[in-house]
Design an enzyme around this catalytic site. Sequence first.
Site, mmCIF file in Angstrom:
data_model
loop_
_atom_site.group_PDB
_atom_site.id
_atom_site.type_symbol
_atom_site.label_atom_id
_atom_site.label_comp_id
_atom_site.label_asym_id
_atom_site.label_seq_id
_atom_site.Cartn_x
_atom_site.Cartn_y
_atom_site.Cartn_z
ATOM 1 N N GLU A 1 1.149 15.071 -17.762
ATOM 2 C CA GLU A 1 2.575 14.525 -18.191
ATOM 3 C C GLU A 1 2.152 13.131 -18.872
ATOM 4 O O GLU A 1 1.918 12.220 -18.296
ATOM 5 C CB GLU A 1 3.292 14.309 -17.164
ATOM 6 C CG GLU A 1 4.855 14.172 -17.291
ATOM 7 C CD GLU A 1 5.847 14.097 -16.271
ATOM 8 O OE1 GLU A 1 5.600 14.886 -15.292
ATOM 9 O OE2 GLU A 1 6.400 13.135 -16.195
ATOM 10 N N ASP B 1 13.060 4.410 -13.973
ATOM 11 C CA ASP B 1 11.760 4.089 -13.318
ATOM 12 C C ASP B 1 11.528 2.701 -12.559
ATOM 13 O O ASP B 1 12.376 1.814 -12.781
ATOM 14 C CB ASP B 1 10.718 3.851 -14.757
ATOM 15 C CG ASP B 1 10.354 5.555 -15.045
ATOM 16 O OD1 ASP B 1 10.041 6.186 -14.506
ATOM 17 O OD2 ASP B 1 11.019 5.493 -16.587
#
Lengths: 252, 390
Positions: A37, A48
Site C-alpha cells: 500500500e 493518522d
Amino acid sequence: MKTLHRSLISFITAGFPSLHTTREYLHLLSEYSDVIEIGLPFSDPVADGRVIQLSDKIALREGVTAEKTFRLAQEFKEDHDTPLILMTYFNPVFRKGTEAFVDAAHRAGFDAMIVVDLPIDHAEHYLDICRQHNVKSIFMATPITSLERLKIIDRASTGFVYMVSHLGITGSVNNNAALLRNAIKRAKGIISNEIAVGFGIESGEEAATLMKWGADGVVVGSALINIILNGQDPEEDLRRKLNDLRKGVKQY
Amino acid sequence: MKFGIFGGRFVSEILYPVLQELEDSYLRISRDSGFRIKLNNYLSRYAGRPTPLYFARNLTEKIGGGRIYLKREDLLHGGAHKINNAIGQVLLAKAMGKRRIIAETGAGQHGVATAMAGTLLGLNVEIFMGRKDAERQRSNVKRMRLLGAGVRLVSTGTETLKDAINEALRDWASSFPDTHYLIGSAVGPHPYPTIVRDFQSVIGYETRRQFIDDNGKLPDEIVACVGGGSNAIGMFYPFLGDHGVKLTGVEAGGKGLNSAHSAALSAGEKGVFHGMLSYFLQDQDGQIADVYSIAAGLDYPGVGPEHAYLKELGRAKYVYSTDDEALQAFITLSKTEGIIPALESAHALAYAMKVAKKMTRDESIIVNLSGRGDKDLDTVFAYMGDENAP
C-alpha cells in the site's frame, strides 16, 4: 489483485524519507509482502497518528506530488507484479478530478485505491469511475459498524474490506481485543469480500492472532515507518520486522 | 446534509456513524421545549443576551455617509459571540449523556467560551490550540486554564486553527463514546455547520427585530467577518429572505491576496477537507495551503459550506480587508466610540467604513461586532512598534 489468502500488506508513504529511498524500500517490502500500500502524503492527515503524520510531512518537504507518486508506482511495476494499493485523502482526488485521478492511478499500475475520508455515502460517482477504469475500491469498516452498514460497505468494496482494529487513528494501540475478535467473526459470516485488519499492528505474534481470528490479511504501516524513522540500521531492522510479520501471517 | 453541492460528511468510517448519531440527537433534542427554555435562560441570565444594537453616531459623523450600527456581541460573557454556540452544544452534549468536551480554538475565544460553558454545566473540557495561536493569545490561554479547562498545545503543521481541528478530530476518533466535539465555527462535517448556524442565528434574529423596532424598516447592508464564518452565518441567516438587505462577508486579506492571507472564498478553490466540500486555499495537488492573518480567529484555510453556497447563489458577497485596514479600523473605533473591537471584527468594520462613506445619510449598514479586542492589544502594539503605537 487476486485473493488475499493470508496476505501481509505493507504500507509506505510515497517519497518518504525521499523519493529515491522509497523506491529502494519498495523493493525490500516486495520481498516479504503480498500486497503493498502506497500512501500519497497529505498536508493534513487527520486519520493518522504521529508516525504517519511525520512521514507525510517529510515526503511533502521532499516535494512529492501525486504525479511523482504515480511515476514511482509505474517504475516499481516495471519489474514487480506485487499488487499495489494507493491510499489517499479525498482532496487530492477531488482537486485533480475523480476521473482524471483514478485513470492516472490505473495507468500507473495501481490495482486498488483506499480513500480515507470518502465514506460509502459520498462515493457513488467515485465507484462508477473505479468500475470504468478497472481500479478496485477498498472501504473501511470498524468493529462497531452496524450489520446493515457492513453489508453496504461490502457491496461497495472490491478487493477486500479493510477492518480497522479499533476506534482511533493509525498507529494507536488496540485495547479491546475481544471486540475486534467478535467483529471479525461477525463480518466473516455476512460479507462476501475478504477482510484485512490494520491500525496499530506491530508484531508477527499479533498478526498470527488476527489470522487465527479469521482475518485474510494484515496491514502494517506505522510500525514499518517507525523503523525507517528511528531504526539503528533501518534496512536490517525492517527485514527482521517484515520476516517476523510474514511468519505471523503465514504460520497459522 | 448539503448546501447545494457544498457541505456533506467527508470523514473516515470511524466517525461517520458518530456524526449520524449526533445529527439524530440534535434534531430530537433541539426541538424539545425544555431544552429551548434552558438554553434561552442561560443565554439571557448567564451570557447577557440580548446584546444591544448600537447606533455609532461618532463613527457615522466621522465617516460622513450612511448610518453605522454595531451589533454588540463583544458585550457577551467571555467577550465574543462564541458563547451562544458553546452553551447550546454543551447542553446538547449533556442531553446526549457525554461527560467530556473537546474543542479547537484559534483566537482563544471559542476555547474560553467552551471552558465557561463546560464549567457552568459540569463537564470536563479539553481545548486544542495551535502553539502559534497560544503565543499570540496568551491571556486567553490563562483564562481557559483558570476556568478549569485543559489546554493541549498543538505543534503540528502551521500550529494554528486548522491544526487544532486536526488534533481534535484525532482525539475524537477514539474518545467519542464519552466525548462531544464542540466545533466552534460553522465548519466541519454535517451536522456541525447547521448546528453552529442554528445556535448563532440568535444574533441575526435579535438584530432584525431591534433594527425594525428602532427604524421601522430593514437595514441596507449587513457586514460580518468570515474565518470559518460562525458569526457571519448567525447574523446572515435570519435575513436570507430579505432580498433588499445586502449581506457581505469580510475575509482576512492578510498582507494582500498576492501574499500571505486566509481569504478562502476570495482566492480559494473548491475542495474537500475537514469533512466538508467547500472553498479552500490549496495548491494544484490538493494540499491545503499555509495561511496567515493578523487575526488568529480568521487564520483558517477554508470556510463554512453555507457561505460557499451563498456565494454561489449570489445571495451574499465576500470581500476582504488586509491586516493594515483592520488595524486602522481597530484604532478608529477605539478612538471614536470608546469600543475596542476584536481584530477579527475589525476586518468587517474596515470594509463597512468604506461602504458607509458611499452611502446616503438615510441608508444604514450594520456591522456584527463579534468580539472585543482586549485579547489583541499585544498583537496590535507589537505590529505597530512602540513609537507608532496609538
